[in-house]
Design a protein around this motif. Structure first.
Motif, PDB file in Angstrom:
ATOM      1  N   GLU A  42       7.459   5.718   0.575  1.00 52.53           N
ATOM      2  CA  GLU A  42       6.380   4.756   0.375  1.00 52.53           C
ATOM      3  C   GLU A  42       5.295   4.898   1.429  1.00 52.53           C
ATOM      4  O   GLU A  42       4.102   4.863   1.128  1.00 52.53           O
ATOM      5  N   HIS A  46       1.523   6.340   0.726  1.00 49.77           N
ATOM      6  CA  HIS A  46       0.450   5.361   0.894  1.00 49.77           C
ATOM      7  C   HIS A  46      -0.798   5.980   1.511  1.00 49.77           C
ATOM      8  O   HIS A  46      -1.924   5.521   1.245  1.00 49.77           O
ATOM      9  N   HIS A 190      -0.331   4.593  -5.273  1.00 52.38           N
ATOM     10  CA  HIS A 190      -0.183   3.162  -5.028  1.00 52.38           C
ATOM     11  C   HIS A 190       0.216   2.441  -6.305  1.00 52.38           C
ATOM     12  O   HIS A 190      -0.345   2.710  -7.373  1.00 52.38           O
TER      13      HIS A 190
END
Length: 219
Positions: A42, A46, A190
């Motif tokens: 993640e 990002h 995202h």
């Protein structure tokens, strides 16, 4: 009914090119190569859409400023090793050709560097479809509005008659900072919830959903 834009500006990675997973792995492998803590998926994903040095500041927060150059080079080695496996999202080529025939101005605003974008345009065969492109070699990194500022000025198009399309909050915040409407694609780096939090014009599941919406607008 939303008025159709005159200028369509696309992000590249995660928007036109299905490269999110490869970029994420390349960041993680670069960290491993340098003996640094490997960021979770993640965090690594990002940062996609930012310029490389800005991306490394987020992905590797404990890295000394003097070591960013080495991290960027390690990332590039890992990315280039698998670059040929990355492909366009389904329907992108045909849609862009149709947009051009319909009279839209087409542009790219990307966190890639100029050499990387030029390679991608050449390999994908899309170079001739775009009227202008901007990268972090010419402009400040997203979400700074400079890329969109330059593109709207270049085409002489009102900001309200332009549209930024991207898969990250960096893209949508750049659009907001430039006072340009934005559309999010929840197919890349995202998730939908993060994209919707920026309050764009719309968020679509994928490029195909955006294409269906755009082509439904009267011109």
């Amino acid at each position: 009914m939303v008025a159709p834009p005159s200028l369509l500006v696309f992000d590249w990675d995660g928007t036109l090119m299905d490269s999110t997973a490869h970029i994420t792995r390349s960041i993680q492998r670069a960290c491993a190569d340098l003996g640094l803590p490997v960021p979770e998926r993640e965090r690594a994903s990002h940062v996609i859409g930012l310029g490389l040095r800005d991306a490394m500041r987020v992905a590797c927060p404990g890295l000394a400023e003097s070591d960013y150059g080495g991290m960027v080079e390690a990332y590039k080695r890992n990315y280039l090793a698998g670059e040929e496996t990355v492909e366009l999202f389904p329907g992108v080529r045909e849609a862009l050709q149709a947009y051009r025939q319909a009279g839209y101005f087409l542009a790219v605003a990307t966190g890639k560097g100029r050499p990387g974008l030029d390679r991608a345009l050449e390999a994908s065969g899309l170079a001739g479809l775009f009227d202008a492109t901007r990268t972090v070699n010419e402009c400040a990194s997203k979400p700074d509005p400079e890329m969109l500022d330059q593109l709207t000025d270049y085409f002489g198009v009102e900001r309200g008659a332009s549209l930024m399309v991207g898969d990250t909050t960096h893209d949508l915040l750049m659009a907001k900072n430039a006072r340009v409407p934005g559309c999010g694609l929840a197919q890349g780096a995202h998730p939908r919830q993060q994209l919707e939090a920026v309050a764009p014009l719309a968020v679509f599941d994928d490029f195909a959903g955006f294409d269906t919406w755009l082509t439904s607008l009267p011109r």
